[in-house]
Scaffold this motif. Structure first.
Motif, PDB file in Angstrom:
ATOM      1  N   VAL A 115      -7.257  -6.473 -12.541  1.00 29.55           N
ATOM      2  CA  VAL A 115      -6.110  -5.925 -12.429  1.00 29.55           C
ATOM      3  C   VAL A 115      -5.305  -6.416 -11.745  1.00 29.55           C
ATOM      4  CG1 VAL A 115      -4.280  -3.784 -11.191  1.00 29.55           C
ATOM      5  CG2 VAL A 115      -6.254  -3.213 -12.320  1.00 29.55           C
ATOM      6  N   ASN A 138      -3.488  -8.182  -8.093  1.00 28.23           N
ATOM      7  CA  ASN A 138      -3.569  -7.153  -6.608  1.00 28.23           C
ATOM      8  C   ASN A 138      -2.508  -8.335  -5.705  1.00 28.23           C
ATOM      9  OD1 ASN A 138      -6.011  -5.718  -5.318  1.00 28.23           O
ATOM     10  ND2 ASN A 138      -5.541  -5.786  -7.695  1.00 28.23           N
ATOM     11  N   LEU A 167       0.826  -1.008   0.544  1.00 27.93           N
ATOM     12  CA  LEU A 167      -0.041   0.021  -0.121  1.00 27.93           C
ATOM     13  C   LEU A 167       0.880   1.550  -0.165  1.00 27.93           C
ATOM     14  CD1 LEU A 167      -3.184   0.623   0.482  1.00 27.93           C
ATOM     15  CD2 LEU A 167      -2.657   1.546   2.302  1.00 27.93           C
ATOM     16  N   ASN A 198      -8.489  -8.348  -9.463  1.00 29.55           N
ATOM     17  CA  ASN A 198      -9.728  -7.712  -9.799  1.00 29.55           C
ATOM     18  C   ASN A 198     -11.455  -8.044 -10.125  1.00 29.55           C
ATOM     19  OD1 ASN A 198      -8.589  -5.474 -11.195  1.00 29.55           O
ATOM     20  ND2 ASN A 198      -8.043  -4.233  -8.890  1.00 29.55           N
ATOM     21  N   THR A 222      -1.849  -1.627  -6.243  1.00 29.22           N
ATOM     22  CA  THR A 222      -3.240  -1.754  -6.268  1.00 29.22           C
ATOM     23  C   THR A 222      -3.135  -3.307  -5.730  1.00 29.22           C
ATOM     24  OG1 THR A 222      -3.526  -0.757  -8.547  1.00 29.22           O
ATOM     25  CG2 THR A 222      -5.095  -2.574  -7.025  1.00 29.22           C
TER      26      THR A 222
END
Length: 365
Positions: free
Chosen positions: A275, A277, A122, A271, A127
């Motif tokens: 994308v 993650n 993060l 996701n 992401t």
């Protein structure tokens, strides 16, 4: 002869490691240690020793006694708990002249905690699925308020989908955690697509990438027998190449360690907008089905062991995803794994469809 001491030697991941090295050379001798007498007996090690669990206060002394007797050249393990335990014994191995190939201990600590890893990613701007650490039921309620339903519940530490559940309601999730006495050790995250996952397995040497290969999981073996559908047991995997995955995987690793050293296997789940993650890094060990790559022509355990024993890192014209795409590895209980291609697998569906088409065009008498 190269003598390798391998702990958790009766597990599938250790079996793949041994088979990979024996495929590469005939002069490997394995000293197998395991805390389960049945797993130890089924191990393919040349020499076998029963040892206490890694959590036992006697683990270190017993293991050191076996090392003094067997005199291995190198030590390795294929389980998270023993990666952590062996990492803490580096001074012992250095004193005895035993080789190992591990990331920094702090890197291991971060990667073995899914929440600490999440915080690093993060901060790096990656992401990632929004995540709460669950100390109290209020934390869980906030997760549902923020993420909606379902919420992905899992233990902060542990492999094979430990404690995971796609909880549809606060009450269901609370009961799940209460039964497991899990407050203070579980996380809640926004739901990703559990059917779309990739792993980017890599070897690094003093901050330099040696080689990496991507595999997409096609399904979990016994997934229909787990509440979350996730068992940690890959039923089939396929080689892929995706520059976006390559980029994100490297960013994921460098976010937790600016100078990676050893094995970093990045698990990613897509996701809702496609994308990938990062969800965890399997640190200091290969993923369970790494024998797949060895049979396909990329023997990462042999590369890893050769470097650990003092050899130089091999040169690859293509160090990221050197294997062809669409190679498939199919595995399960009580049968040998099968190396095939996605094309061959899909032919079965095509043949069935032709039969269905013929039946559909034929009137039933």
């Amino acid at each position: 002869m190269k003598k390798i001491l391998l702990t958790s030697a009766g597990g599938s991941a250790a079996l793949g490691f041994m088979r990979s090295l024996r495929k590469a050379a005939s002069d490997y001798f394995f000293i197998g240690c395991d805390a389960d007498k049945y797993y130890l007996e089924r191990s393919e090690a040349d020499e076998k020793h029963l040892i206490p669990l890694a959590s036992s206060p006697h683990y270190r002394n017993i293991l050191l006694e076996i090392i003094e007797e067997a005199k291995p050249d190198m030590i390795h393990t294929q389980t998270d708990v023993e990666v952590h335990r062996l990492s803490a014994m580096r001074d012992d191995f250095d004193r005895l002249g035993i080789k190992y190939f591990l990331p920094d201990h702090e890197t291991i600590e971060i990667c073995l905690s899914k929440f600490r890893s999440y915080e690093k990613w993060l901060q790096a701007g990656l992401t990632v699925p929004a995540t709460h650490y669950l100390h109290t039921p209020d934390d869980l309620r906030r997760a549902f308020d923020q993420y909606g339903s379902p919420v992905w519940i899992r233990e902060d530490k542990g492999a094979f989908g430990k404690g995971s559940l796609p909880a549809e309601s606060f009450e269901e999730a609370k009961l799940w955690i209460d039964v497991r006495k899990g407050w203070g050790s579980f996380t809640a995250a926004e739901m990703l697509d559990p059917t779309s996952m990739v792993t980017w397995q890599s070897i690094w040497h003093k901050g330099v990438l040696v080689v990496a290969q991507t595999r997409k999981r096609l399904y979990w073996e016994f997934g229909n027998r787990a509440p979350s559908g996730v068992t940690g047991l890959t039923g089939a995997g396929v080689t892929i190449s995706d520059p976006n995955v390559d980029r994100i995987a490297q960013q994921t690793i460098l976010a937790v360690d600016p100078s990676p050293h050893g094995i970093f296997s990045v698990d990613m789940t897509y996701n809702r907008v496609g994308v990938p993650n990062p969800t965890e890094i399997n640190i200091g060990r290969f993923f369970t089905t790494h024998h797949f790559f060895s049979e396909a022509g990329l023997n990462m355990p042999h590369i890893f062991t050769s470097i650990a024993l003092g050899g130089s890192a091999p040169f690859f014209e293509k160090k990221i995803n050197p294997l062809p795409e669409n190679l498939v590895w199919i595995r399960g209980l009580d049968f040998l794994p099968k190396l095939s291609t996605l094309e061959e697998v899909e032919k079965h569906e095509e043949r069935l469809q032709r039969r269905l088409n013929r039946i559909g065009n034929t009137k039933t008498p």
